[in-house]
Every structure is written in structure tokens, then in C-alpha cells.
Enzyme design. Structure first.
Site, PDB file in Angstrom:
ATOM      1  N   CYS A  10       4.015   4.596   3.380  1.00 48.99           N
ATOM      2  CA  CYS A  10       4.709   3.880   2.296  1.00 48.99           C
ATOM      3  C   CYS A  10       5.932   4.658   1.799  1.00 48.99           C
ATOM      4  O   CYS A  10       5.811   5.781   1.300  1.00 48.99           O
ATOM      5  CB  CYS A  10       3.708   3.668   1.157  1.00 48.99           C
ATOM      6  SG  CYS A  10       4.454   3.072  -0.357  1.00 48.99           S
ATOM      7  N   LYS A  37      -7.169  -0.844   1.932  1.00 51.44           N
ATOM      8  CA  LYS A  37      -7.045  -0.246   0.595  1.00 51.44           C
ATOM      9  C   LYS A  37      -8.364  -0.297  -0.178  1.00 51.44           C
ATOM     10  O   LYS A  37      -8.974  -1.361  -0.278  1.00 51.44           O
ATOM     11  CB  LYS A  37      -5.975  -1.007  -0.206  1.00 51.44           C
ATOM     12  CG  LYS A  37      -4.661  -0.293  -0.239  1.00 51.44           C
ATOM     13  CD  LYS A  37      -3.677  -0.937  -1.189  1.00 51.44           C
ATOM     14  CE  LYS A  37      -3.404  -2.350  -0.797  1.00 51.44           C
ATOM     15  NZ  LYS A  37      -2.618  -3.140  -1.706  1.00 51.44           N
ATOM     16  N   GLU A  62       4.405   2.514  -9.965  1.00 46.82           N
ATOM     17  CA  GLU A  62       5.849   2.392  -9.762  1.00 46.82           C
ATOM     18  C   GLU A  62       6.432   3.790  -9.508  1.00 46.82           C
ATOM     19  O   GLU A  62       6.475   4.649 -10.400  1.00 46.82           O
ATOM     20  CB  GLU A  62       6.584   1.736 -10.948  1.00 46.82           C
ATOM     21  CG  GLU A  62       6.405   0.235 -11.015  1.00 46.82           C
ATOM     22  CD  GLU A  62       6.988  -0.482  -9.797  1.00 46.82           C
ATOM     23  OE1 GLU A  62       8.140  -0.228  -9.429  1.00 46.82           O
ATOM     24  OE2 GLU A  62       6.255  -1.287  -9.198  1.00 46.82           O
TER      25      GLU A  62
HETATM   26  N1  LIG Z   1       8.115  -1.045  -6.687  1.00 44.30           N
HETATM   27  C1  LIG Z   1       6.923  -0.396  -6.209  1.00 44.30           C
HETATM   28  C2  LIG Z   1       6.722  -0.791  -4.755  1.00 44.30           C
HETATM   29  C3  LIG Z   1       5.405  -0.292  -4.213  1.00 44.30           C
HETATM   30  C4  LIG Z   1       5.026  -1.017  -2.940  1.00 44.30           C
HETATM   31  O1  LIG Z   1       5.614  -2.025  -2.561  1.00 44.30           O
HETATM   32  N2  LIG Z   1       4.021  -0.455  -2.284  1.00 44.30           N
HETATM   33  C5  LIG Z   1       3.513  -1.091  -1.102  1.00 44.30           C
HETATM   34  C6  LIG Z   1       3.291  -0.106   0.012  1.00 44.30           C
HETATM   35  S1  LIG Z   1       4.775   0.660   0.523  1.00 44.30           S
HETATM   36  C7  LIG Z   1       2.170  -1.715  -1.424  1.00 44.30           C
HETATM   37  O2  LIG Z   1       1.275  -1.061  -1.918  1.00 44.30           O
HETATM   38  N3  LIG Z   1       2.067  -3.019  -1.135  1.00 44.30           N
HETATM   39  C8  LIG Z   1       0.879  -3.796  -1.363  1.00 44.30           C
HETATM   40  C9  LIG Z   1       0.056  -3.970  -0.170  1.00 44.30           C
HETATM   41  O3  LIG Z   1       0.440  -3.521   0.906  1.00 44.30           O
HETATM   42  O4  LIG Z   1      -1.019  -4.552  -0.288  1.00 44.30           O
HETATM   43  C10 LIG Z   1       7.058   1.115  -6.373  1.00 44.30           C
HETATM   44  O5  LIG Z   1       8.179   1.601  -6.475  1.00 44.30           O
HETATM   45  O6  LIG Z   1       6.036   1.820  -6.466  1.00 44.30           O
END
Ligand SMILES: N[C@@H](CCC(=O)N[C@@H](CS)C(=O)NCC(=O)O)C(=O)O
Length: 199
Positions: A10, A37, A62
Site C-alpha cells: 500500500c 484484511k 489517513e
Molecule cells: N486516503 C487514504 C487512502 C488509504 C487507502 O486507500 N488504502 C488502501 C490500500 S493502499 C485500502 O486500504 N483500501 C481498502 C481495501 O483495499 O479494502 C490514506 O491516505 O490513508
């Protein structure tokens, strides 16, 4: 002690890992398989996304919010500018990275081929436009490494992986990227799955 729940591939989690290593304090990184997850992520983050930082009864999510907290808790080396005006400008930059660059990541990672191509083209154009800045200065805010470099670097690290080849005129940006990639904290923060994203 700070515990960071971090996605192994990520880019947002990578930002937080970099800051933890830059600060050199005591922390624990809990690697989370994005495709598997654990349920406690949703219990900690209503958006069910990584990264998540836990410190005693504080739970943060975040990446940029987490990183500003770490920067304020452990001020050395300071990654946000100390002056309020410069700091506010830095936050505007961080905001524009999200809107203009990192918003494309979902399309590249999860979109159909048309969405992927559009996102690649957009990133190609925006990063090429940014490149001349680095003909004059070492880092985004000048001569010092800052939170802006932290925020941008996971995308630069993934350019090959995302199938984006920048043109020759982006050489100053690529040199800048190498400058970040050679930092010990950046290297230490890479997961095995990220290490293989670049040749
Ligand atoms: N705006 C958030 C974005 C976080 C994000 O999009 N994380 C992704 C992984 S890179 C995530 O957990 N997505 C949900 C999923 O894959 O179920 C941040 O800056 O932390």
C-alpha cells in the site's frame, strides 16, 4: 509505543513507514495482507482502509494525518515546515498530491484497461510538468527533505510497476527520485513485496 497496521503493497502505508524510520523512534509495524484484511481494521477505521496507527487509546487513520501526528510527537528531524505560513502551503501541496496524483492509483490498480490507460496518461503529464522544479532544487520544498517528499515518493517508486515510463525531459525528477530512494529510512521502510516493484 506506536503500532502501525500497514498494507504490504500500500503506497499510503509506505508513507507512514518512511516517517517512522526517518524518526528512528520505537515502533512496531504490523504487516497486513490487503487481500485478507483482519476484521479489526474495520473496527478501528470506519473506512476499513490501511494504514491505521494505534498508540495507547489513540487510533488514527489517513496517512497524512498519521504522519503529521508522528511529526509533532517526535519533532526530530522535523518534516513539516516550522513556520505556520509555510506549513499551510505544505498542506495545500499534500492536498493537491491526493487530488491530482494519488486519486489515479485506484484506477491503475483496480480499473479496466481504459481507466488504467487514462490514469497512466494523467500521471505521465503531471509528473513531467513537475520535473523542472528539480533542476533547481534537491527536494520539493528546497534543500531539505520534507513531508512532501515522503508523500510523493511511493508513487515514484511504483512508476515501473504501474507501467509508466516518463520522457527524457523528466530526468531531473528521476534524479530526485533516486535521491529519495537512497535514503536509509526509505530503504528500511520497503516491504519485500515493494522491493520487487523496481528493477
Ligand atoms: N486516503 C487514504 C487512502 C488509504 C487507502 O486507500 N488504502 C488502501 C490500500 S493502499 C485500502 O486500504 N483500501 C481498502 C481495501 O483495499 O479494502 C490514506 O491516505 O490513508
Amino acid at each position: 509505543m506506536m503500532n502501525l497496521y500497514s498494507g504490504t503493497t500500500c503506497p499510503f502505508s509506505q508513507r507512514c513507514r518512511i516517517v517512522l524510520y526517518e524518526k528512528g523512534m520505537d515502533f512496531q509495524i504490523i504487516d497486513v495482507d490487503m487481500y485478507n484484511k483482519p476484521e479489526d481494521i474495520a473496527a478501528m477505521n470506519p473506512y476499513n482502509r490501511l494504514p491505521v496507527l494505534v498508540e495507547r487509546d489513540l487510533i488514527l487513520y489517513e496517512a497524512n494525518i498519521i504522519n503529521e501526528y508522528i511529526d509533532e510527537r517526535f519533532p526530530h528531524p522535523q518534516l513539516m515546515p516550522p513556520d505556520p505560513v509555510q506549513r499551510a502551503r505544505a498542506r495545500l501541496f499534500l492536498f493537491s498530491f491526493e487530488v491530482e496524483l494519488f486519486s489515479q492509483i485506484d484506477a491503475i490498480e483496480n480499473g479496466n484497461s481504459k481507466q488504467q490507460e487514462r490514469a497512466r496518461q494523467l500521471l505521465f503529464e503531471r509528473l513531467t510538468q513537475l520535473s523542472p522544479v528539480f533542476a533547481k532544487q534537491k527536494f520539493l520544498l528546497g534543500e531539505e527533505f520534507s513531508m512532501l517528499d515522503v508523500a510523493l515518493s511511493p508513487l515514484l517508486w511504483r512508476l515501473d510497476h504501474y507501467g509508466i515510463q516518463l520522457p527524457k525531459q523528466a530526468a531531473p525528477l528521476m534524479k530526485y527520485a533516486e535521491r529519495i530512494f537512497s535514503r536509509q529510512a526509505f530503504i528500511d521502510a520497503l516491504t519485500p513485496s515493494e522491493k520487487v516493484m523496481r528493477k
